[in-house]
Design a protein around this motif. Structure first.
Motif, PDB file in Angstrom:
ATOM      1  N   LYS A  29      -0.524  -5.320   5.794  1.00 42.50           N
ATOM      2  CA  LYS A  29       0.562  -6.131   6.355  1.00 42.50           C
ATOM      3  C   LYS A  29       0.243  -6.557   7.786  1.00 42.50           C
ATOM      4  N   TYR A  78       2.716 -13.394   0.549  1.00 42.31           N
ATOM      5  CA  TYR A  78       3.372 -12.618   1.616  1.00 42.31           C
ATOM      6  C   TYR A  78       2.857 -13.071   2.983  1.00 42.31           C
ATOM      7  N   LYS A 316      12.314  -9.912  -0.129  1.00 47.06           N
ATOM      8  CA  LYS A 316      12.277  -8.464  -0.347  1.00 47.06           C
ATOM      9  C   LYS A 316      11.483  -8.144  -1.603  1.00 47.06           C
ATOM     10  N   LYS A 317      11.727  -8.924  -2.648  1.00 50.10           N
ATOM     11  CA  LYS A 317      11.023  -8.737  -3.916  1.00 50.10           C
ATOM     12  C   LYS A 317       9.526  -9.011  -3.748  1.00 50.10           C
ATOM     13  N   THR A 319       7.752  -8.724  -0.979  1.00 51.46           N
ATOM     14  CA  THR A 319       7.146  -7.652  -0.180  1.00 51.46           C
ATOM     15  C   THR A 319       6.813  -6.444  -1.051  1.00 51.46           C
ATOM     16  N   LEU A 320       7.733  -6.072  -1.930  1.00 53.97           N
ATOM     17  CA  LEU A 320       7.502  -4.928  -2.822  1.00 53.97           C
ATOM     18  C   LEU A 320       6.397  -5.211  -3.829  1.00 53.97           C
ATOM     19  N   ALA A 321       6.311  -6.470  -4.292  1.00 53.71           N
ATOM     20  CA  ALA A 321       5.271  -6.835  -5.256  1.00 53.71           C
ATOM     21  C   ALA A 321       3.888  -6.867  -4.601  1.00 53.71           C
ATOM     22  N   TYR A 323       2.981  -5.170  -1.805  1.00 53.08           N
ATOM     23  CA  TYR A 323       2.607  -3.840  -1.298  1.00 53.08           C
ATOM     24  C   TYR A 323       3.399  -2.763  -2.038  1.00 53.08           C
ATOM     25  N   PRO A 324       3.102  -2.592  -3.330  1.00 59.15           N
ATOM     26  CA  PRO A 324       3.830  -1.578  -4.107  1.00 59.15           C
ATOM     27  C   PRO A 324       3.553  -0.182  -3.570  1.00 59.15           C
ATOM     28  N   LYS A 325       4.576   0.663  -3.623  1.00 55.35           N
ATOM     29  CA  LYS A 325       4.413   2.039  -3.155  1.00 55.35           C
ATOM     30  C   LYS A 325       3.756   2.865  -4.255  1.00 55.35           C
ATOM     31  N   ASP A 447      -0.365   7.615   1.631  1.00 53.06           N
ATOM     32  CA  ASP A 447       0.873   6.973   2.056  1.00 53.06           C
ATOM     33  C   ASP A 447       1.926   7.914   2.626  1.00 53.06           C
TER      34      ASP A 447
END
Length: 500
Positions: A29, A78, A316-317, A319-321, A323-325, A447
């Motif tokens: 990021k 992103y 938001k969706k 960002t999660l896609a 950089y998945p946790k 992480d």
């Protein structure tokens, strides 16, 4: 900070506006240091330049697969969204910019043939040297890292620009391009370089080093927490990430900086020249706490519009896609941990540099060491190494230090950490080039956040240490998973199969 080809630059400007590009590999990021090139891009546009921004998605994959292939599209989207939000935050008109993705042209027949042509001219030595400060350096490098500098050189030709702009850490790639593009019959370009902003820990601000950076989407409480921990020693202007951020970002954008402080300490003071602020800080007229608080306020003003934009459900969706946790158990399904099990990320293990070594005044078998772990002050550490490691061999060496043990008095001297050793006769060794304070983690557990302080009764370290080993390849491991830094594995050359 530096310009290569200034004569050519001046000659072009006598005839027309300059065509220039800035590229970014879509990996981790983007963080606040990206405001340095963004503010300079604003300057280029005000000067009438034609500016192209390249989202180098293929480069991101080639750089040791920092961006997995299946995430390239999401990460590129992103980056495009967040870079545009940054530019809008500092008032840059987007309609004057051209945005390009690397894979839009880098997979063409012509470009691919030029990659092969270039690879027939470039030596392995030159390719490795060119990428030394940009491409991730690991113990067993991939061929893709050697291709990276060649692609960046070819981008100058395929984007049809006069100049490339980037950080001074790109200098070796720029001189590589100047050497090899003419060999293909292409023009040598101009290169302009911005300085690198030191991270909050004192070394380069890096996406892969969490404590060194402030993310563009960090919450206000995260910004406060990270700035509070930042290296900002009273009177010290060297490798001071807080001062550097003021110099390279806040001053260029606002042409002034306001130090906020209570009336009893002199009240607010506005600086219109950075040199005056640096002088006052060096003379300790400005306190580090006031400096950090002032940067926090100014930085949040820059970040607020970006946070607001990324508060939409769509972003938001995204960002999660992008950089998945990742859950450690998912990476290693064969060894999934019970929910309440201790895991390596609970340990705060860092690279330390031994500054001084003395014999303990009251114990012949103990050393008292001062060890730099990237904090304002070195830590005092007591180690029982006298019988195993000569004092002169410990001095100035890099060691592996457990930093979140509860401080413990050892024969009257408080020890603020523990040096990890292999079977008491040799220390696991971080890769050459690591910085003091750099995090060491176990593969698959990158992480998690370490505990602030390990509770002695829970015996977290003792439970994990039972599975610390040196592999047959002389690599430090936990349950056959490597100890890693961003530069590669932690090794111990003398002891195959030993415990740590």
């Amino acid at each position: 900070q530096e310009v290569l080809g200034e004569d050519k630059l001046m000659a072009i400007l006598k005839e027309r506006e300059l065509k220039i590009y800035w590229g970014t590999a879509t990996t981790g990021k983007p963080h606040v240091a990206y405001f340095v090139p963004m503010s300079k891009i604003a300057d280029f546009l005000k000067a009438g330049c034609e500016v192209t921004i390249l989202f180098a998605d293929l480069h991101a994959y080639l750089d040791n697969m920092k961006a997995p292939w299946e995430l390239l599209e999401m990460r590129t989207r992103y980056y495009e969204s967040v870079i545009k939000a940054m530019l809008e935050s500092i008032g840059v008109p987007l309609e004057k910019l051209k945005f390009v993705r690397g894979t839009d042209y880098q997979l063409s027949k012509e470009y691919t043939l030029d990659v092969y042509r270039l690879s027939s001219l470039v030596t392995q030595h030159d390719a490795k040297k060119a990428g030394a400060e940009v491409v991730k350096q690991v113990e067993h490098p991939l061929l893709s890292g050697l291709l990276y500098p060649g692609l960046q050189a070819l981008d100058e030709e395929y984007l049809k620009v006069d100049a490339q702009f980037g950080g001074v850490d790109q200098r070796k790639i720029f001189t590589f391009a100047e050497k090899y593009l003419p060999s293909l019959g292409y023009a040598k370009r101009i290169h302009l370089m911005n300085p690198m902003v030191p991270g909050l820990t004192g070394s380069k601000m890096s996406s892969s080093e969490e404590d060194s950076k402030i993310d563009l989407l960090d919450r206000k409480e995260d910004v406060k927490k990270k700035l509070r921990k930042a290296f900002c020693e009273p009177g010290n202007v060297e490798n001071n990430g807080v001062l550097s951020f003021i110099k390279h970002v806040l001053f260029p954008l606002k042409s002034e900086f306001v130090v906020l402080r209570e009336e009893k300490w002199g009240g607010n003071k506005t600086y219109t020249a950075y040199e005056a602020l640096e002088k006052d800080f060096a003379e300790q007229v400005v306190h580090p706490g006031d400096l950090k608080n002032s940067v926090e306020v100014a930085l949040n003003k820059l970040l607020d519009p970006i946070r607001e934009k990324f508060n939409s459900p769509e972003l938001k969706k995204l960002t999660l896609a992008a950089y998945p946790k990742a859950k450690p158990a998912e990476k290693h399904p064969k060894n999934s941990e019970p929910e309440n099990a201790v895991i390596p990320s609970q340990l705060d293990i860092r690279v330390g540099k031994v500054i001084s070594v003395e014999k303990h005044p009251d114990a012949d078998n103990l050393y008292v060491e001062k060890i730099d772990v990237g904090e304002p002050e070195p830590r005092t550490v007591v180690s029982g190494l006298v019988q195993f490691v000569p004092r002169e061999q410990l001095q100035d060496r890099l060691v592996v230090l457990l930093c979140n043990m509860k401080p413990k008095a050892m024969r009257g001297v408080e020890s603020q950490g523990m040096v990890l050793c292999a079977s008491s006769v040799g220390e696991p060794k971080p890769p050459a080039g690591c910085s003091a304070g750099e995090r060491i983690y176990v593969e698959g557990y990158e992480d998690g956040d370490p505990e602030d302080e390990l509770k002695p009764k829970k015996k977290v370290f003792e439970k994990l240490q039972a599975d610390f080993r040196i592999s047959e390849d002389c690599v430090a491991q936990w349950k056959e998973r490597n100890f890693l830094t961003k530069l590669g594995t932690v090794s111990c050359k003398s002891l195959k199969g030993g415990s740590i």
